[in-house]
Design an enzyme around this catalytic site. Structure first.
Site, mmCIF file in Angstrom:
data_model
loop_
_atom_site.group_PDB
_atom_site.id
_atom_site.type_symbol
_atom_site.label_atom_id
_atom_site.label_comp_id
_atom_site.label_asym_id
_atom_site.label_seq_id
_atom_site.Cartn_x
_atom_site.Cartn_y
_atom_site.Cartn_z
ATOM 1 N N SER A 1 -15.365 24.875 -29.359
ATOM 2 C CA SER A 1 -15.046 25.559 -28.117
ATOM 3 C C SER A 1 -13.877 24.878 -27.413
ATOM 4 O O SER A 1 -13.697 23.676 -27.521
ATOM 5 C CB SER A 1 -16.274 25.551 -27.194
ATOM 6 O OG SER A 1 -16.001 26.208 -25.977
ATOM 7 N N CYS B 1 -25.998 25.197 -20.444
ATOM 8 C CA CYS B 1 -24.533 25.212 -20.412
ATOM 9 C C CYS B 1 -24.004 24.714 -19.082
ATOM 10 O O CYS B 1 -24.408 25.182 -18.015
ATOM 11 C CB CYS B 1 -24.035 26.634 -20.633
ATOM 12 S SG CYS B 1 -24.496 27.341 -22.205
ATOM 13 N N SER C 1 -13.281 29.558 -23.736
ATOM 14 C CA SER C 1 -13.886 29.795 -22.423
ATOM 15 C C SER C 1 -12.890 30.540 -21.552
ATOM 16 O O SER C 1 -11.886 29.978 -21.136
ATOM 17 C CB SER C 1 -14.259 28.456 -21.779
ATOM 18 O OG SER C 1 -15.299 27.833 -22.502
ATOM 19 N N LEU C 2 -13.175 31.794 -21.281
ATOM 20 C CA LEU C 2 -12.247 32.637 -20.530
ATOM 21 C C LEU C 2 -12.590 32.609 -19.038
ATOM 22 O O LEU C 2 -11.810 32.154 -18.215
ATOM 23 C CB LEU C 2 -12.291 34.052 -21.081
ATOM 24 C CG LEU C 2 -11.080 34.937 -20.810
ATOM 25 C CD1 LEU C 2 -9.804 34.309 -21.315
ATOM 26 C CD2 LEU C 2 -11.293 36.308 -21.444
ATOM 27 N N CYS D 1 -15.238 14.547 -19.265
ATOM 28 C CA CYS D 1 -14.235 15.572 -19.568
ATOM 29 C C CYS D 1 -13.153 15.539 -18.505
ATOM 30 O O CYS D 1 -13.429 15.290 -17.327
ATOM 31 C CB CYS D 1 -14.883 16.961 -19.599
ATOM 32 S SG CYS D 1 -13.746 18.285 -20.091
ATOM 33 N N GLU E 1 -24.782 13.135 -24.355
ATOM 34 C CA GLU E 1 -25.951 13.992 -24.490
ATOM 35 C C GLU E 1 -25.714 15.027 -25.580
ATOM 36 O O GLU E 1 -24.625 15.608 -25.685
ATOM 37 C CB GLU E 1 -26.263 14.671 -23.152
ATOM 38 C CG GLU E 1 -26.607 13.662 -22.066
ATOM 39 C CD GLU E 1 -26.900 14.279 -20.717
ATOM 40 O OE1 GLU E 1 -27.147 13.509 -19.771
ATOM 41 O OE2 GLU E 1 -26.888 15.528 -20.602
ATOM 42 N N CYS F 1 -13.173 21.827 -14.869
ATOM 43 C CA CYS F 1 -13.634 23.197 -14.611
ATOM 44 C C CYS F 1 -14.641 23.140 -13.467
ATOM 45 O O CYS F 1 -15.572 22.335 -13.486
ATOM 46 C CB CYS F 1 -14.256 23.799 -15.869
ATOM 47 S SG CYS F 1 -13.075 23.996 -17.228
ATOM 48 N N CYS G 1 -18.610 23.290 -13.924
ATOM 49 C CA CYS G 1 -19.212 22.441 -14.956
ATOM 50 C C CYS G 1 -19.558 21.058 -14.409
ATOM 51 O O CYS G 1 -18.705 20.375 -13.844
ATOM 52 C CB CYS G 1 -18.255 22.318 -16.140
ATOM 53 S SG CYS G 1 -18.875 21.253 -17.450
ATOM 54 N N GLY H 1 -17.263 17.248 -22.949
ATOM 55 C CA GLY H 1 -15.887 17.081 -23.388
ATOM 56 C C GLY H 1 -15.186 18.374 -23.758
ATOM 57 O O GLY H 1 -15.809 19.415 -23.957
ATOM 58 N N GLU H 2 -13.873 18.291 -23.849
ATOM 59 C CA GLU H 2 -13.007 19.363 -24.358
ATOM 60 C C GLU H 2 -12.651 19.001 -25.795
ATOM 61 O O GLU H 2 -11.851 18.083 -26.048
ATOM 62 C CB GLU H 2 -11.753 19.471 -23.498
ATOM 63 C CG GLU H 2 -10.567 20.184 -24.134
ATOM 64 C CD GLU H 2 -10.859 21.597 -24.594
ATOM 65 O OE1 GLU H 2 -10.805 21.835 -25.819
ATOM 66 O OE2 GLU H 2 -11.127 22.455 -23.737
ATOM 67 N N CYS I 1 -26.018 21.276 -30.351
ATOM 68 C CA CYS I 1 -24.820 21.281 -29.511
ATOM 69 C C CYS I 1 -24.361 19.844 -29.353
ATOM 70 O O CYS I 1 -25.087 19.021 -28.777
ATOM 71 C CB CYS I 1 -25.143 21.897 -28.157
ATOM 72 S SG CYS I 1 -23.801 21.757 -26.969
ATOM 73 N N ASN J 1 -25.395 28.147 -14.716
ATOM 74 C CA ASN J 1 -26.532 27.253 -14.512
ATOM 75 C C ASN J 1 -26.233 26.301 -13.359
ATOM 76 O O ASN J 1 -25.347 25.456 -13.464
ATOM 77 C CB ASN J 1 -26.813 26.468 -15.793
ATOM 78 C CG ASN J 1 -27.180 27.381 -16.939
ATOM 79 O OD1 ASN J 1 -28.172 28.091 -16.890
ATOM 80 N ND2 ASN J 1 -26.348 27.409 -17.978
#
Length: 448
Positions: A278, A420, A300-301, A196, A175, A200, A203, A246-247, A189, A377
């Site tokens: 990112s 996101c 991403s913290l 991934c 996507e 996380c 996500c 993905g990372e 994006c 989200n």
């Protein structure tokens, strides 16, 4: 994973600036990717009542490009598909060398490059290569492949955000999201992997596990097709964020190559500072990226203590906050006029307290940075809840009063699962949800 689009690119934001181990996601059908300190095993059993899954054994997370195929074989370093060269998988120097090897001049290679990426042509076939030598076009039809993505669907959210679904010949789907902005900074994006492996907990993409890496051609073509399909409707697409599925730094070879192609001045010509990669915090790859690329970096913290980050972002068990932030502080000390963007998804009752804001101020000291506060989200299966807008503003004000550069934005495209952390479609077998620490069970509705 579609990570947290930079607030700089959106109209719905507020800017205020005063003067241990990892539990991996399940990766199918790829070889298992394991985690360095925690053990995790999967067993499944069937019965007349259906299938049950249990997660109990061990594994080790390895960030190796060799275990995950990237969608395209190579011959002498040239990306190939069914014995044809993938044109969008080559940097300009590689494409020029390949064209010259067939007996054509450098000028003809440049003309081909411009028709692939420049002059508002974004060629998708030989028939669209207007002005090229007839013999060169004949050679290209025999030996080159123009496209690797196939349009499956396009969804439009109520705020104008577009979610594009692309398929591959292997049947997998990715996507890509286009976010229009009235101020002329429309963003695409793009995804770097199918699924991934970072798992996380907030996500949706992480629920999929990792299917495979994307090739450079598959990454670049997302940006090309976004311009080709939507420029007439949304205007010029000026920004690219590697915050889709993905990372990105887990697929660093192809991501670095794709970024080079995106910023080439004779082609798509995105500004390096408007191409943002990112990461969830892969420290060795961050070092390499900062040395080899001039593109922007977002980290991403999402937590201010190792306790919380170990839970919501298992990568922290390998590269904890001290190591991650210390690396950034050291590496950016020699990088002139460069700021990292810290992404901070606000999770109600988990990381949005006043003490979190104060700790965040201390954590980023000495690191040239901006902070992007992002609304969580919701998606199916998630236990988290979004922080209220009022509390996000309070959190923002604490950071801003301490001298931090802070951006605040609300969701875009969430009614089409385009916001996101909402991309992808987990299958029957999903990555495990981690146990909620006791102190946060009330905030998550008493879940365990």
């Amino acid at each position: 994973m579609r990570r947290h689009l930079t607030a700089l690119f959106y109209p719905s934001l507020t800017l205020y600036h005063p003067s241990s181990s990892i539990i991996p996601s399940i990766s199918l059908p790829s070889p298992p990717i394991s985690s360095p300190a925690l053990t995790h095993s999967i067993s499944s059993s069937s019965s007349s009542h259906g299938r049950s899954l249990s997660f109990s054994a061990t594994a080790t997370l390895q960030y190796s490009q060799s275990t995950i195929p990237s969608g395209g074989e190579k011959s002498n370093g040239i990306p190939m598909k069914d014995s044809k060269v993938l044109l969008k998988g080559m940097r300009y120097t590689e494409l020029e060398k390949w064209v010259l090897s067939h007996g054509y001049r450098p000028a003809q290679a440049l003309m081909l490059w411009k028709r692939l990426y420049g002059d508002n042509i974004w060629a998708y076939s030989v028939e669209e290569l207007e002005g090229l030598n007839k013999d060169l076009k004949s050679m290209l039809s025999k030996h080159a492949e123009f496209k690797v993505l196939h349009l499956k669907d396009m969804l439009t959210a109520s705020d104008g955000t577009k979610k594009i679904l692309f398929t591959f010949e292997d049947g997998l789907v990715i996507e890509t999201v286009v976010i229009p902005c009235r101020r002329g900074r429309t963003t695409v994006c793009i995804s770097s992997q199918v699924g991934c492996t970072m798992n996380c907990q907030f996500c949706y993409t992480g629920r999929m596990g990792l299917k495979r890496n994307l090739s450079a051609a598959e990454i670049v073509e997302q940006a090309v097709l976004a311009r080709r399909l939507l420029s007439h409707e949304v205007g010029s697409i000026t920004n690219v964020v590697f915050m889709g599925m993905g990372e990105p730094l887990h697929n660093i070879e192809n991501v670095l190559k794709a970024a080079d192609i995106l910023v080439d001045e004779h082609g798509l010509h995105f500004s390096p500072r408007k191409v943002t990669i990112s990461t969830s915090g892969l420290v060795p790859q961050i070092k390499r990226f900062l040395k080899e690329s001039n593109c922007a970096l977002a980290v991403s913290l999402n937590a201010t203590t190792d306790e919380v980050r170990n839970w919501v972002m298992p990568i922290n068990r390998k590269y904890n906050l001290e190591l991650l932030l210390g690396t950034l502080r050291e590496e950016l000390s020699s990088k002139h006029n460069y700021k990292v963007l810290f992404e901070y998804v606000m999770l109600a009752g988990v990381n949005d307290g006043i003490e979190d804001a104060k700790r965040l101020i201390d954590l980023v000291q000495g690191i040239p940075c901006k902070i992007n506060l992002i609304s969580f989200n919701p998606h199916s299966g998630s236990l988290f809840k979004p922080t209220s807008e009022e509390k996000m503003i309070e959190f923002r004000n604490i950071l801003a009063e301490a001298g931090c550069i802070v951006f605040l934005r609300l969701s875009r495209g969430d009614d089409q699962m385009a916001a996101c952390g909402q991309l992808g479609k987990p299958g029957e077998i999903q990555a495990p949800l981690l146990k909620v620490p006791p102190k946060f069970q009330v905030a998550l509705g008493g879940s365990v």
